[in-house]
Design a protein around this motif. Structure first.
Motif: not given
Length: 802
Positions: A773-774, A769-770, A765-766
């Motif tokens: 997302a950006q 996925e982050d 996630q860190d």
């Protein structure tokens, strides 16, 4: 007896009955015309009188001749001395097996047996069996059944006993001889006249013309009651299976003082049916002079409390009712849901103090009822209990429940114009007990059959029985209704489900990395359940032991996804939240009168009896909760705080625990296998340290040890998580790929020895996925794009968008 049988046969033949009807019509016509013309012939009158006397003689003399000898006195040398006239007749008039059976098939009771079996005359077979063999078998059958005489039912039973082994008529209908015996027992009870004809007597039903003049009037009572007797008279109630409870109720009502009865039983147990029987037989005048011709009035608590401003108003109304009923002397007051009088309504007003003196005096006979849970909450420790005879209506066993439902089946058949096959009744008893927990037997099965009969009667495609126009309710109709209502699979698996069961290990390993022992144990258990091998009342249960993050919870989730329609249908309880005594209340719900809190375990299983229950961190639960699960894992039942018992028979229970994790990790680090010897050492340690009691561990079907993941398995877990991420992005028309260096980086940096694979998702996630997302927000990553993740020269995560 044989001569009488011949006369009976001749007199009851279809052609003879036709001639008798014709002669009677002619003679009656001549008599009528003679009376009209005042010139009636003496010969005609004589012939008419002779004919009538002959008919009366046959009906009340020949037709009622009983066998010469009871079975208990017959030594077997002349078996026919114990045959009834109807059973003897075909043996002396017919030449072979087919003739005998065809003759008794004319009897209504034999037709009823055929309907219950779902067997038609065209399906019957007639092998070479002589009449004497059939007669001897019928005699033996009657002796086995404990009958008084050999009847047509015994002859028909003997027919099946003789042919079933070679011809499999019952087997073809999915029936066993035990099922046939159940049907025959019901028929004997329903049609007793052949073996035990009733003596004719004059019956005086109801009260006399002047009864109202010698008993007190009850004008005020009528405002709050209904005449339950008039309701009960609509249909003769069945007391099958409740004869003892009915006698107990009558005995309680004729006590000199405290002549009150409290019926205690769950919904469906038949409490109201007993009161119906009381009202019916009291009106009929057949239950003894102290209870004959009593009016049973139904107290409507809603009407009693409506408009009442305070306790004083209610007590005033109650006192008026008490005064009138006491003076009337011909009234029995029926109060269902008796807890409403004891403070169980929203008013919370307890009127027991006002009732107690009258109940103890014997001047106010009451029949009250309540459920088992309500009894425990409101009555068990109440001083009012001493004024009642307590009658408990326990749930009958399966065999008795079948007989009770058979006794009520005719009402359903008559109402919906259908035939209920025996298998439909037997399956309704079994399946309603397992899956429909709002009622108990026999009521649950009767409600289910009523619903199914209604559906079948309105269906254009429903099967019909033989050549009749009557639709027949089959086992498959009942099964389909339960599967639809309880959302469970009952019939043996077919098609895709068979493939899933045979390859369940492979499907689970798509989600669970390693842990072969756990996956194999779960898969084998599911195959046992769905193949019908598992028949005990216990639920299938497992205890998963192992460190955090090795797949214990994921295994349960995977099974729920593949077999129970998704994680949303899984009951998951974090047992660390149930560490105190309040946790017991949360699991079982609030007691009556203490709130409306639902049981987080019992209510969910009540609503979804076939489900997967996941008990995470089971070792952290309060010891009282461990004690509750001793009962659940042993007999598959649990009673909540409202007194409602729920069944876990169809559930799969998986408890997980981190207890012993260090012991497991040390064993693996030493390079030692997790064999049976180690398993026993682990269980001994759990018992020695007091984490789990021996009796609790022994209740689980299997205790499965999960090993810490090795480096290869950690990488496989990472690939599985990344594959899910790629799949989700593909739904948005974005292709995401990862090279091996990314997998290796995540495995090394995201895995934690203490927490296992759980930190991997957080790391992804860190770091991935982050980043996605950006780029999505800036539209750098959009539909149609390809995204490749890799590791650059500095060891940092990088991506290329194309």
């Amino acid at each position: 007896m044989k001569e009488y049988a011949k006369i009976h046969y001749f007199y009851t033949r279809a052609i003879t009955r036709t001639i008798r009807l014709f002669v009677f019509s002619i003679l009656a016509l001549f008599v009528y015309q003679g009376v009209e013309s005042a010139g009636i012939s003496k010969i005609v009158v004589f012939l008419f009188n002779v004919f009538v006397m002959n008919e009366v003689f046959f009906r009340y003399k020949i037709g009622r001749i009983m066998p010469e000898m009871k079975l208990e006195n017959n030594n077997g040398k002349d078996i026919y001395k114990s045959f009834t006239l109807q059973a003897m007749s075909p043996f002396v008039t017919e030449g072979n097996l087919e003739g005998v059976i065809s003759k008794i098939l004319e009897k209504p009771k034999i037709k009823k047996i055929m309907q219950k079996i779902n067997l038609t005359e065209e399906e019957l077979v007639f092998p070479e069996i002589d009449k004497q063999t059939l007669a001897k078998s019928a005699y033996d059958a009657a002796v086995t059944f404990g009958a008084k005489y050999v009847t047509t039912v015994d002859v028909f039973a003997a027919y099946f006993f003789l042919i079933e082994r070679d011809n499999k008529l019952l087997f073809a209908k999915q029936l066993k001889l035990d099922d046939l015996i159940n049907i025959l027992h019901f028929i004997r009870v329903k049609y007793p006249d052949e073996e035990d004809p009733k003596k004719r007597r004059i019956s005086m039903s109801g009260s006399g013309m002047g009864e109202a003049l010698v008993t007190g009037w009850t004008p005020e009572t009528k405002n709050y009651t209904n005449n339950f007797t008039s309701t009960a008279l609509k249909e003769r109630p069945s007391l099958k299976g409740r004869e003892g409870e009915f006698r107990g109720m009558l005995e309680g009502l004729i006590k000199f003082d405290s002549n009150n009865v409290l019926l205690v039983g769950d919904i469906g147990s038949g409490k109201e049916n007993l009161v119906r029987a009381l009202a019916y037989y009291s009106f009929e005048g057949s239950i003894g002079k102290y209870l004959n011709h009593k009016k049973v009035l139904y107290l409507m608590v809603g009407a009693l409390t409506a408009g009442a401003v305070n306790r004083s108003d209610l007590e005033t109304r109650l006192q008026s009712i008490i005064a009138e009923v006491t003076h009337a002397q011909n009234v029995i007051l029926y109060i269902p849901e008796f807890q409403n009088i004891l403070g169980g309504t929203s008013y919370g007003i307890d009127l027991s103090g006002a009732l107690l003196p009258y109940l103890k005096s014997g001047a106010l006979p009451i029949v009250a009822s309540m459920t088992t849970g309500q009894y425990k909450s409101y009555m068990e420790k109440n001083p009012l209990r001493e004024a009642f005879t307590i009658i408990h209506l326990n749930e009958p066993d399966a065999d008795m429940a079948i007989q009770m439902v058979l006794s009520d089946a005719e009402k359903i058949e008559r109402k919906y114009g259908v035939i209920l096959s025996y298998l439909s009744i037997a399956s309704a008893v079994e399946l309603s007990s397992r899956f429909l927990q709002d009622q108990v037997l026999p009521g649950s099965a009767i409600s289910l059959l009523s619903s199914v009969a209604n559906k079948v009667s309105s269906s254009k495609d429903a099967p019909k029985y033989g050549k009749t126009k009557k639709k027949i309710v089959l086992e498959e109709h009942v099964v389909a209704a339960v599967e639809n209502e309880a959302n469970v699979s009952i019939v043996l698996p077919t098609g895709d489900e068979i493939e899933l069961l045979l390859h369940l290990e492979e499907k689970l390993h798509e989600r669970v990395i390693g842990q072969d022992a756990a996956v194999e144990a779960i898969s084998e258990a599911m195959r046992r359940v769905r193949s019908g091998i598992k028949t005990s009342e216990k639920p299938v249960s497992f205890l998963f032991l192992g460190p955090t993050g090795v797949g214990k919870t994921e295994t349960a989730k995977a099974l729920s996804d593949f077999y129970f329609g998704g994680v949303k249908n899984m009951t998951r309880l974090d047992m660390s939240e149930y560490a105190d005594e309040a946790g017991v209340r949360r699991l079982l719900g609030a007691p009556p009168g203490a709130g409306t809190e639902r049981g987080e375990l019992t209510d969910k299983i009540h609503d979804h009896p076939s489900s997967l229950i996941l008990l995470d961190e089971f070792e952290k639960a309060n010891s009282e909760i461990h004690n509750l699960f001793l009962q659940v894992l042993d007999d598959g039942r649990l009673t909540d705080n409202k007194g409602q018992t729920v069944s876990f028979r169809n559930a799969i229970i998986i408890a997980t625990s981190n207890a012993g994790s260090e012991f497991i990790r040390e064993q693996v680090e030493k390079g030692l296998g997790l064999d049976k010897l180690f398993q026993q050492k682990l269980l001994d340690q759990l018992q020695t340290t007091g984490i789990f009691r021996p009796e609790l561990l022994n209740r689980f079907d299997d205790v499965v040890t999960f090993k810490p993941l090795d480096d290869k398995q950690v990488e496989d877990v990472v690939r599985l998580i990344l594959a899910n991420l790629s799949h989700n992005m593909a739904d948005q028309d974005i292709v995401v790929s990862f090279d091996d260096a990314v997998v290796e980086k995540i495995s090394k940096e995201g895995y934690d020895k203490e927490f296992g694979a759980r930190p991997l998702k957080r790391f992804i996630q860190d770091n991935i996925e982050d980043m996605i997302a950006q780029k999505r927000l800036t539209r750098e990553i959009d539909r149609g794009k390809k995204v490749s993740f890799s590791v650059d020269g500095t060891g940092a995560m990088s991506l290329v968008i194309s």
